[in-house]
Scaffold this motif. Structure first.
Motif, PDB file in Angstrom:
ATOM      1  N   VAL A   1      12.803  16.137 -21.484  1.00  0.00           N
ATOM      2  CA  VAL A   1      12.536  15.226 -20.899  1.00  0.00           C
ATOM      3  C   VAL A   1      12.953  14.742 -19.523  1.00  0.00           C
ATOM      4  N   SER A   2      14.266  14.889 -19.295  1.00  0.00           N
ATOM      5  CA  SER A   2      14.845  14.755 -18.002  1.00  0.00           C
ATOM      6  C   SER A   2      14.531  15.548 -17.065  1.00  0.00           C
ATOM      7  N   THR A   3      13.856  16.670 -17.270  1.00  0.00           N
ATOM      8  CA  THR A   3      13.458  17.526 -16.161  1.00  0.00           C
ATOM      9  C   THR A   3      12.226  16.749 -15.468  1.00  0.00           C
ATOM     10  N   GLY A   4      11.826  15.941 -16.102  1.00  0.00           N
ATOM     11  CA  GLY A   4      10.891  14.986 -15.503  1.00  0.00           C
ATOM     12  C   GLY A   4      11.454  14.321 -14.143  1.00  0.00           C
ATOM     13  N   PHE A   5      12.601  14.141 -14.107  1.00  0.00           N
ATOM     14  CA  PHE A   5      13.261  13.594 -12.980  1.00  0.00           C
ATOM     15  C   PHE A   5      13.396  14.385 -11.930  1.00  0.00           C
ATOM     16  N   ASN A   6      13.699  15.735 -12.226  1.00  0.00           N
ATOM     17  CA  ASN A   6      13.979  16.698 -11.327  1.00  0.00           C
ATOM     18  C   ASN A   6      12.646  17.055 -10.839  1.00  0.00           C
ATOM     19  N   PHE A   7      11.834  17.157 -11.313  1.00  0.00           N
ATOM     20  CA  PHE A   7      10.173  17.455 -10.879  1.00  0.00           C
ATOM     21  C   PHE A   7       9.873  16.267  -9.826  1.00  0.00           C
ATOM     22  N   SER A   8       9.966  15.173 -10.277  1.00  0.00           N
ATOM     23  CA  SER A   8       9.782  14.147  -9.467  1.00  0.00           C
ATOM     24  C   SER A   8      10.680  14.143  -8.051  1.00  0.00           C
ATOM     25  N   GLY A   9      11.948  14.584  -8.316  1.00  0.00           N
ATOM     26  CA  GLY A   9      12.796  14.679  -7.186  1.00  0.00           C
ATOM     27  C   GLY A   9      12.369  15.728  -5.957  1.00  0.00           C
ATOM     28  N   ILE A  10      11.584  16.790  -6.562  1.00  0.00           N
ATOM     29  CA  ILE A  10      10.959  17.650  -5.775  1.00  0.00           C
ATOM     30  C   ILE A  10       9.767  17.188  -4.935  1.00  0.00           C
ATOM     31  N   VAL A  11       8.634  16.553  -5.921  1.00  0.00           N
ATOM     32  CA  VAL A  11       7.287  16.271  -5.486  1.00  0.00           C
ATOM     33  C   VAL A  11       7.474  15.003  -4.651  1.00  0.00           C
ATOM     34  N   SER A  12       8.323  13.950  -4.989  1.00  0.00           N
ATOM     35  CA  SER A  12       8.515  12.559  -4.618  1.00  0.00           C
ATOM     36  C   SER A  12       8.630  12.639  -2.853  1.00  0.00           C
ATOM     37  N   PRO A  13       9.614  13.211  -2.377  1.00  0.00           N
ATOM     38  CA  PRO A  13       9.949  13.288  -1.050  1.00  0.00           C
ATOM     39  C   PRO A  13       8.808  13.624  -0.254  1.00  0.00           C
ATOM     40  N   ILE A  14       7.962  14.944  -0.444  1.00  0.00           N
ATOM     41  CA  ILE A  14       7.086  15.289  -0.018  1.00  0.00           C
ATOM     42  C   ILE A  14       5.681  14.548   0.009  1.00  0.00           C
ATOM     43  N   MET A  15       5.461  14.039  -1.022  1.00  0.00           N
ATOM     44  CA  MET A  15       4.150  13.139  -1.297  1.00  0.00           C
ATOM     45  C   MET A  15       4.381  11.986  -0.315  1.00  0.00           C
ATOM     46  N   PHE A  16       5.562  11.289  -0.457  1.00  0.00           N
ATOM     47  CA  PHE A  16       5.620   9.607   0.119  1.00  0.00           C
ATOM     48  C   PHE A  16       6.030   9.956   1.802  1.00  0.00           C
ATOM     49  N   GLY A  17       6.702  11.306   1.985  1.00  0.00           N
ATOM     50  CA  GLY A  17       7.023  11.714   3.456  1.00  0.00           C
ATOM     51  C   GLY A  17       5.673  11.866   3.954  1.00  0.00           C
ATOM     52  N   TRP A  18       4.448  12.427   3.269  1.00  0.00           N
ATOM     53  CA  TRP A  18       3.185  12.664   3.743  1.00  0.00           C
ATOM     54  C   TRP A  18       2.365  11.282   4.180  1.00  0.00           C
ATOM     55  N   PHE A  19       2.709  10.410   3.268  1.00  0.00           N
ATOM     56  CA  PHE A  19       1.894   9.075   3.513  1.00  0.00           C
ATOM     57  C   PHE A  19       2.721   8.460   4.943  1.00  0.00           C
ATOM     58  N   MET A  20       3.969   8.570   5.209  1.00  0.00           N
ATOM     59  CA  MET A  20       4.456   8.179   6.369  1.00  0.00           C
ATOM     60  C   MET A  20       4.184   8.725   7.582  1.00  0.00           C
ATOM     61  N   ASP A  21       4.103  10.084   7.488  1.00  0.00           N
ATOM     62  CA  ASP A  21       3.733  11.006   8.750  1.00  0.00           C
ATOM     63  C   ASP A  21       2.332  10.849   8.958  1.00  0.00           C
ATOM     64  N   HIS A  22       1.533  10.304   8.155  1.00  0.00           N
ATOM     65  CA  HIS A  22       0.010   9.929   8.416  1.00  0.00           C
ATOM     66  C   HIS A  22      -0.155   8.640   8.402  1.00  0.00           C
ATOM     67  N   ALA A  23       0.731   7.716   8.808  1.00  0.00           N
ATOM     68  CA  ALA A  23       0.530   6.541   9.252  1.00  0.00           C
ATOM     69  C   ALA A  23       0.024   5.669   8.119  1.00  0.00           C
ATOM     70  N   LEU A  24       0.501   5.898   6.965  1.00  0.00           N
ATOM     71  CA  LEU A  24      -0.086   5.396   5.450  1.00  0.00           C
ATOM     72  C   LEU A  24       0.931   4.575   4.805  1.00  0.00           C
ATOM     73  N   PRO A  25       1.686   3.861   5.478  1.00  0.00           N
ATOM     74  CA  PRO A  25       2.970   3.144   4.807  1.00  0.00           C
ATOM     75  C   PRO A  25       2.578   2.201   3.458  1.00  0.00           C
TER      76      PRO A  25
END
Length: 403
Positions: A349-373
């Motif tokens: 179940v803790s692999t869920g944290f690691n998967f989030s750690g890979i996906v989260s920066p990309i996803m939320f960074g995309w929001f910021m790069d596209h002016a969607l704070p």
């Protein structure tokens, strides 16, 4: 393999307190080590003559290795015992940092990051297996909460400690001291004589671990639950400040106060959640209620132009409620784990944290790069709602603790 002596006889309560203290200190050092390299990035950049992208690759190496080895380490915990795996993991993390301090170059940095990732994969499977096997059932939730709180403290003290070490001992000296702390903690675990846990210990034999499958629907749903939980908080932790500044007209000072309040309240909520988890068997309901309220709070931040004081209050309440569910989250995994398979269950179940750690920066960074704070908070609220739905179907009927 060297057999590490088990604990000598102690009154049950004294032995449980000693075990909880030792395991919590080990968890403290795990979070402390996570922050060592990032805190030394300015020094490493100048000394090694590399870019921040090169340094970021070291953190990526850490995350990937930790994610890939979390579940296998859980299987190893159940097969050979949690005690030896935990001690070797703490020792490995410390030795990696000492080696980097002694042989400072970029290839060694990447190797060190990989070894730190491997060491980091040990803590959740081994720690939770030992706590689940040796804590009194009536205070299991509080034991989990104290263990988690110790990790929060390790992360919180890392920045000032590394700044002080950098100023007093230099960059290489700071790495050696930080690594030495890990080695000292590993030796402490041996001297204290932490108890063992795992399939071999449960069955009372030295043969192969029982063939118990942990790939159950409950464990699979909890893995998704952990992923959604981490995604719901990862964006706020990483991009909350810049989102508040760019989308809400909040000053840097106010945004920092909001995030600091969120994180501090989370730590307080963890302790409160341990008390609550010991007074209910309906852990999924605790998670569902807290995250329903949280989704409404974070959703309101996303949808409305709230003044800075209101944002700080909202973030504080959300952080507290997010912390409250953590012990209940861990109790859900303990209840879902088959007998003798706690290490594997927590590792998976803790692999869920690691998967989030890979996906989260990309996803939320995309929001910021596209002016969607606003979507930093909006997406977090959506993940919270999804977490609520999974929480309601993830809990199995509690079963008696394994002696």
């Amino acid at each position: 393999m060297v057999d590490i002596p088990a604990a000598t006889a102690h009154p049950p309560e004294a032995s449980a307190n000693r075990t909880l203290t030792a395991i919590s200190i080990a968890h403290w050092v795990s979070h402390f080590h996570i922050f060592v390299l990032p805190m030394l990035f300015p020094f490493l950049k100048d000394r090694l003559g590399v870019s921040y992208i090169d340094l970021g690759f070291a953190l990526t190496t850490f995350a990937v290795v930790s994610g890939l080895t979390q579940a296998p380490i859980g299987f190893l915990v159940d097969r050979v015992g949690a005690r030896i795996i935990l001690i070797l993991g703490v020792m490995l993390g410390g030795a990696a940092l000492v080696a980097l301090g002694l042989f400072l170059n970029y290839p060694t940095l990447i190797i060190c990051a990989g070894l730190l990732g491997l060491a980091n994969s040990v803590y959740h499977p081994a720690d939770y297996a030992i706590l689940a096997a040796h804590m009194d059932e009536s205070r299991m939730g509080r034991a989990f909460s104290i263990h988690t709180f110790a990790g929060f403290v390790g992360g919180a003290v890392a920045p000032p400690m590394m700044v002080a070490l950098l100023a007093s001992a230099g960059g290489q000296g700071a790495l050696i001291v930080a690594g030495g702390i890990g080695i000292a903690i590993a030796l402490m675990l041996i001297v204290v004589g932490i108890p063992d846990a795992g399939a071999i210990q449960s069955s009372g034999t030295k043969g192969d671990a029982p063939k118990v499958s942990v790939m159950t629907p409950a464990i699979m749903m909890l893995t998704v639950f952990f992923t959604l939980l981490a995604l719901s908080q990862g964006g706020i932790n990483s991009f909350g400040i810049v989102a508040l500044m760019n989308g809400y007209g909040v000053t840097l000072s106010s945004a920092n106060i909001a995030l600091t309040s969120f994180l501090a309240a989370s730590a307080a909520g963890v302790l409160a959640g341990g008390w609550l988890a010991d007074r209910t068997v309906h852990h999924s309901r605790v998670a569902a209620v807290c995250f329903t309220v949280n989704a409404a709070i974070i959703g309101a931040i996303a949808a409305f132009a709230l003044p800075a004081p209101a944002i700080v209050i909202a973030m504080t309440v959300a952080g507290f409620l997010g912390g409250v569910i953590t012990p209940s989250r861990d109790m859900l995994v303990r209840q879902a784990a088959p007998p003798g398979a706690a290490g594997r269950a927590f590792g998976i179940v803790s692999t869920g944290f690691n998967f989030s750690g890979i996906v989260s920066p990309i996803m939320f960074g995309w929001f910021m790069d596209h002016a969607l704070p606003h979507w930093v908070f909006g997406a977090s609220a959506c993940f919270m709602l999804a977490t609520v739905l999974l929480a309601m179907v993830s809990e199995r009927k509690p079963k008696p603790a394994i002696a």
